[in-house]
Write an enzyme that holds these catalytic residues in place. Sequence first.
Site, PDB file in Angstrom:
ATOM      1  N   ARG A 100     -27.643  15.177  -9.106  1.00  0.00           N
ATOM      2  CA  ARG A 100     -28.857  16.017  -9.023  1.00  0.00           C
ATOM      3  C   ARG A 100     -28.484  17.398  -9.544  1.00  0.00           C
ATOM      4  O   ARG A 100     -27.676  18.085  -8.920  1.00  0.00           O
ATOM      5  CB  ARG A 100     -29.306  16.047  -7.565  1.00  0.00           C
ATOM      6  CG  ARG A 100     -30.601  16.800  -7.308  1.00  0.00           C
ATOM      7  CD  ARG A 100     -30.948  16.754  -5.824  1.00  0.00           C
ATOM      8  NE  ARG A 100     -32.120  17.550  -5.520  1.00  0.00           N
ATOM      9  CZ  ARG A 100     -32.083  18.860  -5.327  1.00  0.00           C
ATOM     10  NH1 ARG A 100     -30.943  19.526  -5.393  1.00  0.00           N
ATOM     11  NH2 ARG A 100     -33.195  19.524  -5.041  1.00  0.00           N
TER      12      ARG A 100
ATOM     13  N   LYS B  49     -24.433  25.176  -6.136  1.00  0.00           N
ATOM     14  CA  LYS B  49     -24.348  25.413  -4.686  1.00  0.00           C
ATOM     15  C   LYS B  49     -23.309  26.471  -4.340  1.00  0.00           C
ATOM     16  O   LYS B  49     -22.375  26.725  -5.113  1.00  0.00           O
ATOM     17  CB  LYS B  49     -24.098  24.090  -3.955  1.00  0.00           C
ATOM     18  CG  LYS B  49     -25.380  23.253  -3.945  1.00  0.00           C
ATOM     19  CD  LYS B  49     -25.383  22.132  -2.962  1.00  0.00           C
ATOM     20  CE  LYS B  49     -26.789  21.509  -2.960  1.00  0.00           C
ATOM     21  NZ  LYS B  49     -26.859  20.263  -2.215  1.00  0.00           N
TER      22      LYS B  49
HETATM   23  C1  7PJ Z   1     -29.925  18.255  -2.201  1.00  0.00           C
HETATM   24  C2  7PJ Z   1     -31.198  17.711  -2.119  1.00  0.00           C
HETATM   25  C3  7PJ Z   1     -28.802  17.384  -2.284  1.00  0.00           C
HETATM   26  C4  7PJ Z   1     -30.359  15.562  -2.212  1.00  0.00           C
HETATM   27  C5  7PJ Z   1     -31.337  19.866  -2.075  1.00  0.00           C
HETATM   28  C6  7PJ Z   1     -30.141  22.829  -3.467  1.00  0.00           C
HETATM   29  C7  7PJ Z   1     -30.659  22.601  -2.111  1.00  0.00           C
HETATM   30  N1  7PJ Z   1     -31.427  16.377  -2.133  1.00  0.00           N
HETATM   31  N2  7PJ Z   1     -32.078  18.742  -2.030  1.00  0.00           N
HETATM   32  N3  7PJ Z   1     -29.088  16.045  -2.291  1.00  0.00           N
HETATM   33  N4  7PJ Z   1     -30.024  19.610  -2.191  1.00  0.00           N
HETATM   34  N5  7PJ Z   1     -30.540  14.244  -2.221  1.00  0.00           N
HETATM   35  O1  7PJ Z   1     -30.501  22.180  -4.441  1.00  0.00           O
HETATM   36  O2  7PJ Z   1     -29.277  23.751  -3.554  1.00  0.00           O
HETATM   37  O3  7PJ Z   1     -27.634  17.765  -2.330  1.00  0.00           O
HETATM   38  S1  7PJ Z   1     -32.055  21.471  -1.984  1.00  0.00           S
END
Ligand code: 7PJ
Length: 271
Positions: free
Chosen positions: A238, A204
């Site tokens: 994640r 990020k």
């Molecule tokens: C997240 C997500 C996160 C959850 C994305 C990226 C943006 N779902 N989907 N948590 N981020 N639960 O991966 O940079 O931080 S999309």
Amino acid sequence: MGIINVTPDSFSDGGLYLSAQQAIAHAKHLIDEGADILDIGGESTRPGSQQVSIDEELNRVIPVLEALADSQIPLSVDTSKPEVMKHAIAAGAFMINDVNALRNPGALEAVAPHEQVQICLMHMQGTPQTMQANPQYYDIVQEVKDFLQQRIQAAKSAGIAEERLVIDPGFGFGKTLQHNFTLLNQLDQLTSLGVPLLAGLSRKSMLGAITGNSANYRIHESIAAALLAVVKGAKIVRVHDVKATKEALAIHNAMRNCAAQEINVSTSNRN
Ligand code: 7PJ
């Protein structure tokens, strides 16, 4: 949780087929790397990104879900659309990961009856289109906590058992650099909500803001962030880089297990 994006640049059938094939190949790679869950997303939620139609999102996500159905790995679908949630569950999704925390009309009802399906409720201020314009909080940690508490309550009121829920502070979703790092530093305050915590920090921009690296070169900072999140109480991270993250977390596990044994040893010595 390994990240699988199915977001083609081209909207032609060819582009879609190609991106599904690439997503499936990447999913197999992340399974080999030791992913415990895969999170499949058909709509980008990066700052400023545009929404896609229900049909478009289904065309992206469902073939990938179907192709991975035999792989035994729990599959999560990253969506805020109730229609996509229903089809994803019918196609075997184990988790619905909603960056909008089931606030869209019909979202609670779409998931509630499916007792085997887990749900991730994430905090976001604003919408992906506008969220980074001017995020403001009087107390970031308290406000995120209050929001997540309210969404847990809303889910329970809709008949969703607490055991099905996971919460996520939503790093980068309507938050400044200062907000993001304050949240990371105080992540442990969210554990008192009694629901497992998921953290998404991988690659990020809050990490690039510190090192100056562009997104594809933020692996070391992503590993550090994942490890810090786990130290602060996250149960699921994640990530894009599954193998590297797992190896870093193995060291953390070894330290914890060793510490637990030390306690046992010193207790038995005393007896
Ligand atoms: C997240 C997500 C996160 C959850 C994305 C990226 C943006 N779902 N989907 N948590 N981020 N639960 O991966 O940079 O931080 S999309």
